[in-house]
Design a protein around this motif. Structure first.
Motif: not given
Length: 143
Positions: A26-27, A24
């Motif tokens: 975000e990681g 994602s």
């Protein structure tokens, strides 16, 4: 007296140390971690859990129907002794529908409401080299 341990050849599906991440912005999202179980040949096994715990992700991983952002980061899945994760896509397509399949959660998309269940049960056997009468008999047995 305890029941004898099942022999390895009696295992149809084996999942060992399965881990899966989703990438994602975000990681990584760790969706499955070190999942392991066996499904003995001829047995029915249910997977239960609260919403969002990974049941559908697990099933999609076992049948290799994952979104592009999914990555299997560890583990092994064998079906009838064959390594699912190492199979070619054409071999997986052959396996899906003939030997393994998935009924998705949404009941409104699982079956077509304007066609009879019998017709749909015949249709899913399109890979089978059998007469219509034999397919109908098999559909009745499956139901």
């Amino acid at each position: 007296m305890a029941a004898p341990a099942e022999k390895l050849e009696d295992t149809l599906l084996s999942v060992r140390n399965l881990s899966l991440d989703f990438s994602s912005p975000e990681g990584s999202v760790h969706a499955l971690r070190d999942i392991g179980f066996d499904v003995p040949r001829g047995r029915i096994v249910g997977v239960v859990g609260e919403s969002g715990c990974g049941k559908s992700t697990l099933a999609s991983t076992m049948i290799r129907l994952l979104p592009e952002n999914a990555e299997i980061v560890g583990g092994r899945i064998t079906f009838d002794g064959d390594d699912i994760l190492a199979m070619s896509e054409s071999r997986m397509r052959d396996l899906r529908g003939r030997r393994m399949s998935m009924i998705f959660q949404d009941p409104m998309t699982a079956l077509n409401p304007v066609r009879s269940i019998g017709a749909q049960m015949l249709e899913i056997q399109h890979h089978e080299d059998a007469s219509r009468a034999d397919k109908r008999k098999k559909a009745v047995r499956m139901l």
